[in-house]
Every structure is written in structure tokens, then in C-alpha cells.
Design a protein around this motif. Structure first.
Motif, PDB file in Angstrom:
ATOM      1  N   ASN A 182      -7.340 -26.536  34.109  1.00  0.00           N
ATOM      2  CA  ASN A 182      -6.300 -26.896  35.081  1.00  0.00           C
ATOM      3  C   ASN A 182      -5.381 -27.992  34.550  1.00  0.00           C
ATOM      4  O   ASN A 182      -4.309 -28.232  35.108  1.00  0.00           O
ATOM      5  N   MET A 201       2.604 -24.588  29.142  1.00  0.00           N
ATOM      6  CA  MET A 201       4.022 -24.275  28.951  1.00  0.00           C
ATOM      7  C   MET A 201       4.367 -23.922  27.517  1.00  0.00           C
ATOM      8  O   MET A 201       5.418 -23.337  27.260  1.00  0.00           O
ATOM      9  N   VAL A 205      -1.417 -28.579  29.367  1.00  0.00           N
ATOM     10  CA  VAL A 205       0.022 -28.339  29.466  1.00  0.00           C
ATOM     11  C   VAL A 205       0.571 -27.791  28.152  1.00  0.00           C
ATOM     12  O   VAL A 205       1.457 -26.934  28.148  1.00  0.00           O
ATOM     13  N   GLU A 245       2.468 -13.364  36.070  1.00  0.00           N
ATOM     14  CA  GLU A 245       3.082 -14.633  36.469  1.00  0.00           C
ATOM     15  C   GLU A 245       2.494 -15.118  37.790  1.00  0.00           C
ATOM     16  O   GLU A 245       2.255 -14.307  38.683  1.00  0.00           O
ATOM     17  N   HIS A 288       2.898 -19.244  33.701  1.00  0.00           N
ATOM     18  CA  HIS A 288       3.985 -19.951  34.376  1.00  0.00           C
ATOM     19  C   HIS A 288       5.300 -19.187  34.176  1.00  0.00           C
ATOM     20  O   HIS A 288       5.568 -18.645  33.100  1.00  0.00           O
ATOM     21  N   GLY A 289       6.133 -19.139  35.220  1.00  0.00           N
ATOM     22  CA  GLY A 289       7.383 -18.394  35.151  1.00  0.00           C
ATOM     23  C   GLY A 289       8.275 -18.822  34.010  1.00  0.00           C
ATOM     24  O   GLY A 289       8.877 -17.981  33.313  1.00  0.00           O
ATOM     25  N   ASP A 290       8.421 -20.121  33.787  1.00  0.00           N
ATOM     26  CA  ASP A 290       9.246 -20.610  32.682  1.00  0.00           C
ATOM     27  C   ASP A 290       8.673 -20.192  31.332  1.00  0.00           C
ATOM     28  O   ASP A 290       9.415 -19.859  30.406  1.00  0.00           O
ATOM     29  N   HIS A 291       7.353 -20.191  31.250  1.00  0.00           N
ATOM     30  CA  HIS A 291       6.710 -19.797  30.000  1.00  0.00           C
ATOM     31  C   HIS A 291       6.936 -18.303  29.738  1.00  0.00           C
ATOM     32  O   HIS A 291       7.113 -17.873  28.590  1.00  0.00           O
ATOM     33  N   SER A 335      -2.588 -22.642  34.499  1.00  0.00           N
ATOM     34  CA  SER A 335      -1.311 -22.429  35.192  1.00  0.00           C
ATOM     35  C   SER A 335      -0.241 -23.441  34.785  1.00  0.00           C
ATOM     36  O   SER A 335       0.942 -23.208  35.022  1.00  0.00           O
ATOM     37  N   ARG A 336      -0.640 -24.549  34.164  1.00  0.00           N
ATOM     38  CA  ARG A 336       0.341 -25.561  33.744  1.00  0.00           C
ATOM     39  C   ARG A 336       0.740 -25.409  32.284  1.00  0.00           C
ATOM     40  O   ARG A 336       1.629 -26.122  31.812  1.00  0.00           O
TER      41      ARG A 336
END
Length: 562
Positions: A485, A513, A488, A562, A534-537, A510-511
């Protein structure tokens, strides 16, 4: 035309081998006779333990007479063996040619799988059949498959090899032929491909080898030898008491009134697997009288007594009955509480290959001493009552069994146990909810035979770099699973690191990137999974415009949501 010829050949072959009633009947008679021999041997072994000499003498006479009758019956069956016409095997051809537009690709795929299945030796066919006793979506671990096969006696012993290794060879063979699929989520699991699963279940039901029941009211013939009942939400569980069943699998039902396990049929059970039966809190006492039982799998149940010939006991955080130390045939014990006198009794089970226990702080010393007596132990799982809160005692001082291959530690750790670095034969390691603040790989990278590593909420770092998997470390690591969790960013993998890695799986990250720079140099990688992503990833990994796509474009299979 090659594909058309192939399908024609397979149709001829299957029509002959699978639809001839004389062959089916002969095979069924032969199988039933073999079961009778196994039952007779079990009865003799059990009866030989009685103290009354006159009873022993009568047993020898009775078993001898029964054996002679079975031998006569077996000779008669073998004399009636149907003659197989091999002309069908010369039909067809062109296996290497491309698909024909006249053949549906899905059908051709099934035809190829069935062809591979038909070419297997009989014992591997039986192994594959047992992979179909659970619902098609249920993946099975290597350990579960191996234990069921061993309990059923279908693994052929090899000189100088233990049965667990032979079972692993079987699994690798079936995977290489495409008859078993490998799936990686929280663990590696195996499934029969869906079209082949459906085909095999239909064939096995037609031969009364395995009867699979779900949803509708099941009808089980009197000749059924193996029964799989799952997801019967209308509670339509039939009366099994008078059926000569050797294996019973019940999965995911709401209510089941206990059968009489010592009635005519169920007393011959070799495998009893009961999972997620909501009302089953306690097993009836007759289970202890099942002299043939080799495998018992239960979830959240209690019992007073266990059969003396039991070899594999799979539980889910359950208490063991007093007297477990007397069961000298036990090879696997998993999911049990080690408390009270049980920790000491486990020390009598020096023949165990696999042990999984939930620790009790007051009995850790006894348990540590008991485990060190298990010189042949291959798999060890240590967990705590609450994996989110409790600190895992690592049994110090402790010397791990010399041949230990699989280790699972579930619970908070202050640091890695000192003895972990001495487990040179370890091939599989899972650290669960350890929440370490120091990089565990500083120690783990030096384990020379480690092939699979799962770090499940095991390391609290937000950022990891090249020191996480350095060059020269993890020489044989094939599977790396990370759940965190906190994570990053993984910044870098040095070129030449992770030389054997095939599967990289991120779960609950989920974090996360950024994937590491240098991932593109891990050319052995076959599959990458990110659940969730993650959406940005996701945009950074997009094959069209993603700035990180170059890191993963060499990987044959990439899966994420996602």
C-alpha cells in the motif's frame, strides 16, 4: 486442408476410443476390480493390528480367499480385453499446416488439446482428470494437486525420488503440453483450459469416473466412484450413503445434513474435501472410523477423532484433537492451532513433509523443538492469530530442517529471523504482513535456490531502487510478487539483475506510479501484471503515446486493470 484433415483424424480417433461401449464397460470393470484389491489390502493392514491371534488367523484366511476370487475375476477381465483397431491412427495428417477456413479456430484448439490428452500415458490422464473435480474457475495449487494425486495412489514412485518431486514433474509435463494453464495472482495456480475441462468432465461423467453436480438437482448413479458437488444453492444434496464412493468433493453449498460416513458406500472414502459449507461446524464422530481415508480437507470445522491411516490433513485455523501424535502416516498438516499439548505432540510426527500452524505465544518453545525433529520437512508455514496486529515469533533459537524448500511467514516482524539465511534449499518464500522497515532483500538475495518470492505487505518503503534487486543477487528467481500500500516508485534495475525472472506481479500497489528504468533489460520476463493500475500510470504505459511503454514492450503478456 491440413486443419480439416486433423479434425477428421481426431473425430475418427475419438469416435473409436470414447464411444465404444464395450471398451467403456471393460475399463469400468477393470477399474472396479483394482479398487477391490486396494480395499482388501487396506482391510488386511488395519485388521493385522488386532491383538487377538484367532482374529488375525481368520482375517488371513478370509483375505486370502477374497484375493483368489479377485485374481480369477481379473484374469477373466484381461482375457476379454477388447481389440483396438489402430487404423484410425493412420488417418489425417498435416499437423503443422495452417488453419483452414472450414474449421472454427476454437474447435481446432480443443481438437489439439484432446489429441495431446489421448497421447498421455494412463497415469497422467488420471492426474488431469483430478484437476477437473473442482469448478472450472477454481485454480489449484501445486500442493493441493500433489496431495490429492498421492492420496489416490496414482503417482508412480521412482527410485531415488520422493513423491512430491514426481508430482511436480507431472505438473510441469502437463503445463508444457498446454493441458494445464498457469495463473499468477496471490500465488501460482493451475487450471485445465475451459474447453478441455468441459470435455473431460463430460467424458468422466459418462464413464461414472467423476460425477460433477452443480445448481440443479444431482442424479448420481450407483456405480459412481468419485463425486464433486459444488454451488448447489438449492441444497439438493443427494443421499450418498449407499454409493461406493472413493472420493468426495463438496464446495460452496449452504447446508448439508451430515451423511453416515460409516455406511456401506462412504466407508471406502480415500479423499474427503469439504470446503465452504456454511452450516458445517462439526464433523460426525464416524469420520475417525474411515480406515481408508488418506486426504481430509476441511474449512472451519471441528472433529473429535482422525482416521489412523490419514496422510494429508488440510484445515483452516482449526484445533486438532488430542492424540494427533499417534498418526504416524501423516505427511501433511496445515491450518491448525499449535497450542496446549498439540505443540509437543507434533514432535512425534517426525515423518511430516509439510506443516502449517497458527502460533500460540505460550507454546512457541515446544513447537520449535518439535519442528527441529522433522528432518524431512519440505514446507513450513508459521502464522499468527491476527495477521494485522500480532507479532510473529520466529521460534528463536531455531535450526530449520535441512531440506526445507517452502517457507511462509504470516505476521509482523521486527526483523528477518537469523536462521533464514541458512535455508539454502529454499525455493519458495512468502513474507505476509511483515511490515519491515529494512530491505528484506539484503538477506534474501543470497538464497541460492530461491525461485519464487512473495512480499505481501512485507516492506513499508515508499521508494525502492537498484539495491532492491542488485546484480549478482537472486540468481534463480523466476517469480516476484509485490503487494504494498506504500510503494510509489521503483526507480531502477541494473542491467544484468534478475537474470532468471519470468513473472513480475504487482498487487494492491495502487500508489505505484513508476516502473523501474532497466526493466527493459530483463529479457527473460514473460508476464507482467499490475492489479490495480493507477490511471496516470496507465497513460504512461500506453503503447501509442506512453512515455514508459519502452520498458515493457518486450514482455509477451502484460495484464492490468485501472
Amino acid at each position: 486442408m491440413g486443419a480439416e484433415a486433423l479434425v477428421k483424424f481426431l473425430a475418427q480417433r475419438l469416435d473409436y476410443l470414447l464411444s465404444k461401449e464395450s471398451v467403456r464397460q471393460w475399463s469400468r470393470e477393470l477399474r472396479d476390480t483394482i479398487y477391490d484389491v486396494e480395499d482388501l489390502v487396506d482391510q488386511f493392514i488395519t485388521g493385522a493390528n488386532v491383538s487377538d491371534e484367532s482374529e488375525k488367523a481368520l482375517l488371513i484366511i478370509r483375505c486370502g480367499s477374497d484375493l483368489e476370487s479377485i485374481q480369477v475375476r481379473l484374469t477373466q477381465i484381461l482375457d476379454r480385453k477388447p481389440q483396438c483397431d489402430t487404423s484410425a491412427s493412420s488417418a489425417g495428417g498435416g499437423h503443422g499446416e495452417s488453419s483452414s477456413s472450414l474449421v472454427d479456430p476454437g474447435d481446432q484448439s480443443l481438437a489439439l488439446l484432446v489429441s495431446e490428452y489421448m497421447s498421455l500415458p494412463y497415469y497422467l490422464r488420471s492426474c488431469l482428470m483430478y484437476c477437473c473435480v473442482f469448478p472450472v474457475k477454481c485454480g489449484l495449487s501445486k500442493g493441493t494437486l500433489s496431495r490429492i494425486w498421492m492420496a489416490e495412489g496414482i503417482i508412480q514412485a521412482k527410485s531415488g525420488e520422493i513423491l512430491e518431486d514426481v508430482a511436480e514433474e507431472y505438473i510441469e509435463k502437463l503445463v508444457s503440453l498446454g493441458l494445464l494453464e498457469t495463473e499468477l495472482d496471490c500465488r501460482i495456480e493451475f487450471k485445465v483450459p475451459y474447453p478441455l475441462h468441459r470435455f473431460l468432465v463430460d467424458e468422466m461423467m459418462e464413464e461414472n469416473f467423476i460425477i460433477a453436480c452443480s445448481h440443479s438437482e444431482p442424479i448420481i448413479p450407483a456405480t459412481a466412484g468419485h463425486v464433486s458437488i459444488h454451488n448447489c444453492w438449492n441444497d439438493a444434496i443427494p443421499n450418498l450413503n449407499d454409493l461406493p464412493i472413493r472420493s468426495l468433493f463438496v464446495v460452496g453449498i449452504r447446508y448439508w445434513e451430515h451423511p453416515k460416513f460409516t455406511s456401506y458406500g462412504l466407508k471406502y472414502l480415500r479423499v474427503l474435501h469439504l470446503e465452504w459449507i456454511r452450516n458445517m461446524v462439526k464433523l460426525p464422530g464416524e469420520v475417525g472410523d474411515l480406515i481408508h481415508l488418506r486426504f481430509l480437507g476441511l474449512k472451519k470445522s471441528r472433529f473429535r477423532e482422525l482416521p489412523e491411516n490419514l496422510r494429508h490433513l488440510l484445515m483452516s485455523r482449526c484445533d486438532l484433537p488430542i492424540g494427533i501424535g499417534r498418526l504416524k502416516n501423516l505427511q501433511s498438516v496445515k491450518g491448525v492451532y499449535a497450542r496446549g499439548s498439540i505443540s509437543r505432540e507434533l514432535g512425534c510426527l517426525t515423518q511430516l513433509r509439510e506443516l502449517g500452524v497458527v502460533l500460540n505465544d505460550y507454546d512457541v518453545g515446544e513447537l520449535s523443538t518439535s519442528i527441529m525433529k522433522m528432518s524431512g520437512l519440505l514446507s513450513l508455514t508459521l502464522s499468527v492469530g491476527s495477521i494485522f496486529d500480532d507479532l510473529l515469533d520466529t521460534l528463536e533459537p531455531f535450526s530449520p530442517p535441512p531440506f526445507l524448500r517452502k517457507l511462509q511467514l504470516e505476521g509482523r516482524l521486527v526483523s528477518l529471523p537469523d536462521w533464514l539465511s541458512s535455508t539454502e534449499n529454499l525455493t519458495k518464500l512468502r513474507l505476509g504482513f511483515s511490515h519491515l522497515f529494512e530491505n528484506p532483500n539484503a538477506v534474501l538475495q543470497f538464497l541460492p535456490n530461491l525461485k519464487q518470492l512473495t512480499l505481501w505487505q512485507a516492506y513499508n518503503a515508499k521508494q525502492i531502487g537498484k539495491e532492491f534487486c542488485p546484480v549478482g543477487g537472486f540468481p534463480k528467481l523466476e517469480v516476484l510478487v509485490i503487494a504494498s500500500n506504500n510503494l510509489v516508485e521503483w526507480t531502477e534495475i541494473e542491467k544484468g539483475a534478475l537474470p532468471s525472472l519470468k513473472y513480475l506481479h504487482f498487487h494492491c500497489c495502487s500508489r505505484l506510479m513508476i516502473l523501474p528504468e532497466g526493466l527493459q533489460y530483463v529479457t527473460t520476463l514473460q508476464k507482467l501484471s499490475l492489479f490495480p493500475l493507477h490511471g496516470d500510470h496507465a497513460r504512461r504505459l500506453d503503447p501509442e503515446r506512453g512515455i514508459e511503454h519502452y520498458k515493457i514492450k518486450h514482455i509477451p503478456e502484460v495484464r492490468f486493470f485501472e
